[in-house]
Motif scaffolding. Structure first.
Motif, PDB file in Angstrom:
ATOM      1  N   MET A 174      45.883 -10.787  43.585  1.00  0.00           N
ATOM      2  CA  MET A 174      46.152 -12.221  43.642  1.00  0.00           C
ATOM      3  C   MET A 174      47.314 -12.624  42.730  1.00  0.00           C
ATOM      4  N   TYR A 175      47.850 -11.672  41.973  1.00  0.00           N
ATOM      5  CA  TYR A 175      48.892 -11.982  41.001  1.00  0.00           C
ATOM      6  C   TYR A 175      50.270 -11.995  41.657  1.00  0.00           C
ATOM      7  N   SER A 176      51.139 -12.826  41.142  1.00  0.00           N
ATOM      8  CA  SER A 176      52.556 -12.742  41.486  1.00  0.00           C
ATOM      9  C   SER A 176      53.162 -11.591  40.687  1.00  0.00           C
ATOM     10  N   SER A 177      54.372 -11.186  41.056  1.00  0.00           N
ATOM     11  CA  SER A 177      55.037 -10.108  40.315  1.00  0.00           C
ATOM     12  C   SER A 177      55.268 -10.513  38.862  1.00  0.00           C
ATOM     13  N   GLY A 178      55.581 -11.802  38.642  1.00  0.00           N
ATOM     14  CA  GLY A 178      55.777 -12.281  37.280  1.00  0.00           C
ATOM     15  C   GLY A 178      54.510 -12.200  36.443  1.00  0.00           C
ATOM     16  N   MET A 179      53.357 -12.508  37.039  1.00  0.00           N
ATOM     17  CA  MET A 179      52.083 -12.424  36.319  1.00  0.00           C
ATOM     18  C   MET A 179      51.749 -10.976  35.977  1.00  0.00           C
ATOM     19  N   GLN A 180      52.063 -10.064  36.885  1.00  0.00           N
ATOM     20  CA  GLN A 180      51.812  -8.647  36.612  1.00  0.00           C
ATOM     21  C   GLN A 180      52.617  -8.159  35.413  1.00  0.00           C
ATOM     22  N   VAL A 181      53.889  -8.560  35.355  1.00  0.00           N
ATOM     23  CA  VAL A 181      54.710  -8.091  34.253  1.00  0.00           C
ATOM     24  C   VAL A 181      54.287  -8.744  32.940  1.00  0.00           C
ATOM     25  N   ARG A 182      53.779  -9.978  33.001  1.00  0.00           N
ATOM     26  CA  ARG A 182      53.243 -10.622  31.798  1.00  0.00           C
ATOM     27  C   ARG A 182      52.094  -9.797  31.212  1.00  0.00           C
ATOM     28  N   LEU A 183      51.164  -9.409  32.101  1.00  0.00           N
ATOM     29  CA  LEU A 183      50.012  -8.649  31.638  1.00  0.00           C
ATOM     30  C   LEU A 183      50.431  -7.265  31.153  1.00  0.00           C
ATOM     31  N   ALA A 184      51.315  -6.605  31.896  1.00  0.00           N
ATOM     32  CA  ALA A 184      51.751  -5.262  31.522  1.00  0.00           C
ATOM     33  C   ALA A 184      52.427  -5.259  30.160  1.00  0.00           C
ATOM     34  N   PHE A 185      53.303  -6.237  29.924  1.00  0.00           N
ATOM     35  CA  PHE A 185      54.001  -6.287  28.635  1.00  0.00           C
ATOM     36  C   PHE A 185      53.033  -6.626  27.510  1.00  0.00           C
ATOM     37  N   ALA A 186      52.104  -7.545  27.774  1.00  0.00           N
ATOM     38  CA  ALA A 186      51.138  -7.935  26.741  1.00  0.00           C
ATOM     39  C   ALA A 186      50.279  -6.756  26.311  1.00  0.00           C
ATOM     40  N   VAL A 187      49.843  -5.944  27.279  1.00  0.00           N
ATOM     41  CA  VAL A 187      49.008  -4.777  26.951  1.00  0.00           C
ATOM     42  C   VAL A 187      49.830  -3.713  26.223  1.00  0.00           C
ATOM     43  N   SER A 188      51.022  -3.420  26.738  1.00  0.00           N
ATOM     44  CA  SER A 188      51.850  -2.351  26.167  1.00  0.00           C
ATOM     45  C   SER A 188      52.278  -2.651  24.740  1.00  0.00           C
ATOM     46  N   THR A 189      52.418  -3.929  24.400  1.00  0.00           N
ATOM     47  CA  THR A 189      52.910  -4.289  23.069  1.00  0.00           C
ATOM     48  C   THR A 189      51.855  -5.020  22.242  1.00  0.00           C
ATOM     49  N   ALA A 190      50.583  -4.794  22.565  1.00  0.00           N
ATOM     50  CA  ALA A 190      49.509  -5.471  21.827  1.00  0.00           C
ATOM     51  C   ALA A 190      49.544  -5.109  20.345  1.00  0.00           C
ATOM     52  N   THR A 191      49.940  -3.889  20.024  1.00  0.00           N
ATOM     53  CA  THR A 191      50.218  -3.495  18.641  1.00  0.00           C
ATOM     54  C   THR A 191      51.612  -2.883  18.607  1.00  0.00           C
TER      55      THR A 191
END
Length: 415
Positions: free
Chosen positions: A143-160
């Motif tokens: 259900m995500y747009s491509s922009g929402m996917q990249v938001r989540l991916a970046f947030a997880v990858s850079t959580a620390t």
């Protein structure tokens, strides 16, 4: 920690002449393929805490190189050594499952990055806050747009903060505000000692955030060195050729880049009492261009055909940045020598704005419009928003940022 050493790396893929050749090779043991080399003898070292950009045209081998550095693809020859924890944002949503929720994908990806479930529990509020996708965090990824996917991916990858952060073109999918948020985090981690490997076609961003750059062309390193000089070499390949104007200076000849297409973003509105056509940007010699060396004169031109009679007509233009900020706007009536003109139905006009291209390097959008005076306010006859995209490229040895090129001269004297 954070050191990257790439030694004599080459990568080839097998290319078979038909769909049966692979099976025939497996049965007979005889080679039926040819090797297609996408990388050849790549060597470089990135020191801990250094920011290095990789530039090159599509198909040059940039993404393959990143996959080898992150370990998702093995080199045909050579070796790679990476010290420390790596966070990589490569292909959009790589590793995500479309039927899992955003939260489930965050837990799955976090564990692949080496976090325990407890650590992800602690980090989850930080991930949700940075991704800023609201209730979608508990909706399936499909259900995500491509922009929402990249938001989540970046947030997880850079959580620390990782020891090494590798970012491919995925960030170009996000909206301008989120890109700004990402680059703030990248800058924050860089200042704290994270090694950054950044791949982008946006050379101005590479120049701003990277210490050095690597120009990959045709699977080999064409140039490696300071970010500005490497990006200038890449831009010369893309946008023009170097012409000797004297013994010590090269100048970029402006040309037309057919890939800067505005059709998908252009918006038109107005009463259509007039119609704007044939919008173009011309260089000083009158050639159509959309690649403009910094500081060079240009003109914005368009034709207007009137479908109805109009009094007190005004013609305008505006230049905007990628994130929609008005960089410059003017209109014909701003020049006191121009009197407000009237047109009859069926008549036409040719409009020309002569400009000095005092913009810093970057990508810009052109808007044009025509209005007439109404009883209470101006009536928009026709406006074309983002009708053309153009790019300003570096033509000076000094570094400049922002929008306007105000540089004249710098004088420094000892007191």
């Amino acid at each position: 920690m954070g050191n990257i050493v790439v030694s004599n790396v080459s990568k080839a893929y097998k290319r078979y002449p038909n769909k049966w050749a692979r099976m025939l090779e497996w049965i007979t043991g005889r080679h039926q393929h040819k090797k297609a080399w996408v990388l050849r003898d790549i060597n470089f070292t990135i020191e801990p805490g250094e920011a290095v950009g990789i530039v090159g045209i599509n198909g040059a081998g940039k993404s393959t190189l990143l996959k080898i550095i992150t370990g998702t693809t093995q080199p045909t020859t050579g070796s790679v050594r990476v010290d420390g924890r790596v966070a990589a944002l490569l292909e959009l949503g790589m590793g995500f499952h479309a039927d899992f929720t955003g939260r489930q994908n965050a837990y799955m990806t976090g564990q692949l990055l080496g976090y325990s479930v407890h650590e992800i529990d602690v980090l989850m509020p930080r991930i949700e806050a940075f991704a800023d996708i609201g209730d979608y965090i508990d909706q399936p990824l499909r259900m995500y747009s491509s922009g929402m996917q990249v938001r989540l991916a970046f947030a997880v990858s850079t959580a620390t903060r990782p020891d090494v952060l590798i970012v491919d073109e995925a960030l170009s999918v996000g909206d301008a505000a989120f890109q700004r948020k990402c680059f703030r985090r990248i800058q924050e981690y860089k200042e704290a000692g994270t090694t950054l490997l950044f791949v982008s076609h946006d050379t101005e961003t590479v120049k701003k955030i990277c210490d050095r750059a690597i120009f990959v062309n045709g699977g080999i390193i064409s140039k490696i060195g300071k970010a500005r000089s490497v990006c200038d070499a890449y831009e010369r390949l893309l946008f023009g050729v170097a012409v000797n104007t004297n013994e010590s200076k090269n100048e970029i000849v402006p040309i037309y880049d057919a890939t800067l297409v505005s059709k998908s973003v252009e918006v038109q509105y107005g009463s259509r009492g007039a119609e704007i056509t044939n919008v173009s940007i011309l260089d000083a010699e009158g050639a159509v261009t959309n690649i403009i060396p910094e500081g060079h004169p240009i003109s914005v031109n368009y034709d207007v055909g009137f479908n109805e009679s109009a009094d007190c007509v005004n013609f305008g233009m505006m230049v905007k940045s990628v994130d929609g900020v008005c960089v410059y706007a003017t209109n014909a009536n701003a020049n006191i020598q121009n009197s407000k003109k009237s047109f009859q139905s069926g008549e036409s006009a040719r409009v020309r704005f002569s400009l000095q291209g005092n913009l810093v390097p970057g990508t810009y959008y052109l808007n044009v419009g025509v209005t007439k005076e109404g009883l209470e306010k101006e009536e928009m006859l026709h406006r074309r928003v983002d009708v053309l995209i153009f790019r300003v490229v570096s033509a000076h040895p000094y570094s400049s940022n922002g929008f306007a090129n105000l540089f004249g001269n710098v004088e420094v004297k000892k007191k």
